[in-house]
Design a protein around this motif. Sequence first.
Motif, PDB file in Angstrom:
ATOM      1  N   UNK A 156       0.814  -1.208   0.000  1.00 50.74           N
ATOM      2  CA  UNK A 156       0.000   0.000   0.000  1.00 50.74           C
ATOM      3  C   UNK A 156       0.847   1.258   0.000  1.00 50.74           C
ATOM      4  N   UNK A 157       0.238   2.380   0.369  1.00 54.60           N
ATOM      5  CA  UNK A 157       0.900   3.675   0.322  1.00 54.60           C
ATOM      6  C   UNK A 157       1.115   4.233   1.718  1.00 54.60           C
ATOM      7  N   UNK A 158       1.960   5.240   1.806  1.00 51.35           N
ATOM      8  CA  UNK A 158       2.164   5.942   3.067  1.00 51.35           C
ATOM      9  C   UNK A 158       0.922   6.791   3.344  1.00 51.35           C
ATOM     10  N   UNK A 159       0.273   6.603   4.494  1.00 51.92           N
ATOM     11  CA  UNK A 159      -1.001   7.306   4.750  1.00 51.92           C
ATOM     12  C   UNK A 159      -0.824   8.821   4.826  1.00 51.92           C
ATOM     13  N   UNK A 178       6.159  -0.970   0.279  1.00 51.43           N
ATOM     14  CA  UNK A 178       5.292   0.192   0.189  1.00 51.43           C
ATOM     15  C   UNK A 178       5.511   0.875  -1.163  1.00 51.43           C
ATOM     16  N   UNK A 179       4.423   1.258  -1.815  1.00 52.81           N
ATOM     17  CA  UNK A 179       4.522   1.834  -3.160  1.00 52.81           C
ATOM     18  C   UNK A 179       3.816   3.183  -3.200  1.00 52.81           C
ATOM     19  N   UNK A 180       3.506   3.631  -4.406  1.00 52.58           N
ATOM     20  CA  UNK A 180       2.852   4.921  -4.558  1.00 52.58           C
ATOM     21  C   UNK A 180       3.843   6.067  -4.428  1.00 52.58           C
ATOM     22  N   UNK A 181       3.323   7.266  -4.296  1.00 48.56           N
ATOM     23  CA  UNK A 181       4.158   8.458  -4.200  1.00 48.56           C
ATOM     24  C   UNK A 181       4.254   8.931  -2.758  1.00 48.56           C
ATOM     25  N   UNK A 182       5.270   9.724  -2.500  1.00 56.34           N
ATOM     26  CA  UNK A 182       5.463  10.273  -1.167  1.00 56.34           C
ATOM     27  C   UNK A 182       4.483  11.423  -0.946  1.00 56.34           C
TER      28      UNK A 182
END
Length: 967
Positions: A156-159, A178-182
Motif C-alpha cells: 500500500x501507500x504511506x497514509x 510500500x509503493x505509490x508516491x510520497x
Amino acid sequence: MLLKVLVLLVLASVVVVVKTQQPTFNDDVLGLIFFKAGLEDPNAKLKSWSEDDNDPCNWVGVKCDPTSYRVTELHLDGLSLSGHVGRGLLRLQFLQVLSLSNNNLTGTINSELSRIGSLQIIDLSGNSLSGSIPDDFFAQCGSLKSVSFARNNLTGQIPDSLSSCSMLVWLNFSSNQISGQLPSSIWYLRSLQSLDISGNLVEGEIPQGMGNLYDLRQINFGNNRFSGRLPGDIGSCSLLKVVDFSENYLSGGFPDSMQRLNSCTVISLRGNSFRGSVPGWIGELTSLESLDLSANNFTGEIPSSLGNLQFLRELNLSMNQFTGALPESMANCFNLLALDVSQNLLTGNVPSWMFKKNEKGEINSVNSFIGSMENPWLASREPSYQGLQVLDLSSNALSGELPSNFGVLSSLVFFNMSRNHLFGSIPASIGELKATEVIDLSDNKLNGSIPSEIGGAVSLKELRLQRNFLSGKIPTQIVHCSSLATLILSQNNLSGSIPPAIANLSNLEYVDLSLNSLTGSLPKELANLSQLVSFNISHNHLNGELPTGGFFNTIPTSSVSGNPSLCGSVVNRSCPAVHPKPIVLNPNSSDSIGGSSQNHHRKKIVLSISALIAIGAAAFIVIGVVAVTVLNIHVRSSMARAPTALTLSGGEEFSCSPTNDPNYGKLVMFSGDADFVAGAHALLNKDCELGRGGFGVVYRTILRDGRSVAIKKLTVASLIKSQEEFEREVKTLGKIRHQNLVALEGYYWTPSLQLLIYEFIPSGSLYKHLHDEHSKSSLSWRQRFHIILGMAKGIAYLHRMNVIHYNLKSTNVLIDSSGEPKVGDFGLARLLPTLDRCILSSKIQSALGYMAPEFACKTVKITEKCDVYGFGVLVLEVITGKRPVEYMEDDVVVLCDMVRGALEDGRVEECVDGRLRNNFPAEEAIPVVKLGLICASQVPSNRPDMEEVVNILELIQCPSDGQEELE
C-alpha cells in the motif's frame, strides 16, 4: 485452566474500548493474558505470565509505574513469538512503550493501537506483518513520538494521515513493499528528526517542502524508485547529519542549498543518474566522514577542495567519468581509511599521499594511473605509512620496478599490484612481509626468478604471480608458508621440477602451474593434500605417472593435458612396466608359452576395456541427446497447451485500463508514456515479429511519444511465479541500467499472459552481423574488439548486481546504431519458480555450445562462472566468425576445441575471421583468443570473474588503437 477459559470468554464478548469508568487494576492482567492467548511461544519465554497472578509487574518484558503499578512498557523483542498482535493490548490504557520487534508476528496492523491513551513508542519492526498501513492509524496519534514498522511485508501507500502526528520524532517504514508516491503532507511533521523509508517501491518526484523540517537529523530514501531532482530546499534542514538518496533514478546535480549542511557527516547518492561536475563547495562541508557518489554520471575533475575534509574516513567516487588526477590536496585527509576511485577516466601519477597512512586503512584504486613506482617517498623507512594493512592498486597502467625495499610495509595484510605494467624482478624484501596474507602481482611484466626469501612471508594464504615472465625454479622455501591455500604461478617461464616440499602445504586448495616449462615427475605425496579443489599442471613438460589417491583420482583431463609424457588412467595412457632386472625364460619350458599366451591375453583385455569405454561414452552421448530432445518436445507441447490472454493478430483485446478487475491486465511502465499508438490490441501483431527465443516471442511496437519498444511475450506461463513474485523480480530487473545492457522499460501481467517491454535496438543482433548472409556489414577488428569489451562490461555489471544471465548467445546481444553492444534477455530465469536444470536447459537449448558443462552435473552449483563460459564462447565466435557448433557433412566441429587445437599447434592466427583479410593486430587478437579459451575452461574455478576479464581486455587493447573511432 477454567479461570483462563472464563477470562477469555469474557474478554471476547466485550468490545475493548476506553471505558467511561476507571478501569480496575486487573485490566492490565486480563489484557496481557488475552494478548498472550493469541501468541505461540515456542521457547516458553512468557511462562511467568499467569492468569492467577494479580501483579504483572514482575512478568518477563513488563514494566510498571512505581506509583500507580499500572503497566507502562512492554518489551518482547527477539523472543521468537508468532501469532498476531491481539486486541488485549487495548486494555493497557497507561502503556507508553510497545516493542515487539524481531519476532515472527503475522497479520495486519490494528488501527486502534495508536489510540491507546498514552502510547509514545511503537516498534513492530522485523516481523512478517502484511497488508497496508491503515489510513486512520495516525488519525488520532496524539502522543506518538516514535513509530517503526521496518522489515515487514507491508504494502500500500504511506497514509496521508501522518500529518496529524505533530509530536512524531522518529519514523521508520524501511524494508517493506510500500509503493505509490510520497505524500507532501509528510513535511508537516515539524518535530521529525529521523525519517527512513528506504528499501521500498516509492516512486515519483520528491515533493517540495522538505525545508520545513528544521529539526531533521537523518533522512534515508535509498533503494526506491524516486525520480527527478533532489529537493532544492534541502539546505534548510541545517541540522542534517545523514543524507541517503542512494539507488534511485534521481538526476540533475547538487542543489546549491546543500552547501549549508555544515553538520552533515554522511552523504550517499550512490546508484543514480546524477551528472555534471561535483561543486567545489563540497569541501566546505567539513564535518563529512563518508561521501559516496559512486555509480552515477559525474564528470570533470575531482575538486581539490576535498582536501579540506580532515574528518573524511570513506570516499567512494567509483563508476563515474571523472577525469584528471587525484588532487594532491587530499594529503590533508589524515583520517582517510577507504578510497575507491575505480572505473573512472583518471590519469597522472599515483600521488604519494596514498601511502602515507598512520592508521590501518584500505586503498582501492582501479583506474588508468600512469606513472612509476620509483618514488622518493619509499626511499626511507618513515613510520608514517608502516601501519598500512590493505594496498590495492590493481588494474591501472603503473610502470617501473617494484622498489627493492618495499618490505618496509611490514603491516600489510593484503597487497595487490596486479594488471599493471610493472617490470623487473621481485625484490628479496618480499620475505619481510611477515603479516601479509595475500600477494597478487599477476598480469605484469615481471622477470627473474621467484626469490627464495618468499618463505619469510609466513602468514601467506594466497600467492598470485600468473601471466608474467618469471623464470627459474619454484623455490623450496615456499614450504615455510604453511597457511598457503592458493598458489597461482601459471603462464610464466618457470622450469625445473615441482618441489616435493609442496606436498607439506596441507592447506592448499587451488594450485595452477599451467603454461610453464616444468619438467620431471609429480611427487607422489601430492595425493595426501586433502583440501585440494583444483590442481592444474597443463601445458608443461612433465613426465611419469600421475599420483593416485585423493583429488588425483578425479582430476579433470584438462588439468593435465599438454604433457605428452605423463601417464595414468586420467590421460588414458598406460605407464610402461618397470622391472628391477631382466627375466630369463627357459625356451623349452611350457611356462614360457603360458607366459606369452598370458601377455597376449592381457593385451586383449586392455583393448577390450578401451573399446568398452569408447562404446559406453558414445551410448551415453546418444542417450543424453535423445533425453534432451524428448524433454524439449514435452516442454514445448505443454507450453502450446497453455492458455493465453490475447491472440497474435487481433482476437481478444488486451486492456491498458487501470481497473482492478482481475480479468484485465496490469500494465506498468517504469518511466515515460504507457499508451501505444496502434492500441493495445495490436501489440502482438505477427507482422511486427522480430524473433523467437527460449523464453518467448519478441514484437516491435510504438509508444504514444513516438518511441519504439520491443515486446517479449513470455512462453513460460505454466511455469511462471505468482504475480507478486513476478512483479518483484521484474521491478528488480527494471532497476538495472548500463550502457551495455538492454533496458527493461515495463511489463504487463495477467495470470495467463506476461509481457516484458524493452527498449528497441534497431541494428539487429550480433548473430545477424556475424552470420547472416544477407547482412551487408562486415565488422572490422576494432568493432569486434569494442563489442567484446562492451559485452564484458555489461555482464560484469550484472554480476555486481547479483544477477546471473544464464542464456548468453549471439542472438541475445544487440548492436545499436553507434555500434555499442547491448546484452539482452538477462535474468529471465529468475522468473521461474525454481532454477530447475531440466526446465532451464530446455529453455536455453538453442544456446547449444554456449552452455557451461556444469549444467550437466546436478551436484555442481550454477554460478556466475556459467556466464563466463558463455562469454568465452562468444569471444571466439566474434573473432572467428564461426558458430559455436558447426555441422559439416561428415563431422561436427566444436568451436572451442578447434581454436584450442590451433593454439596448441601454433596456428591461432588462422582462426581469425577471413573477412578481416589479415587486417588485424596480432598482438591484440592472440591474447583475446587465449582469454576466450580461459573463460571457456571446463573447470569453473579456472575461469576468471568478469571484472578481471574487463581489466584484462583494457590492458590488451593497444594504446594507439584504443582512441581510434570505430571503422
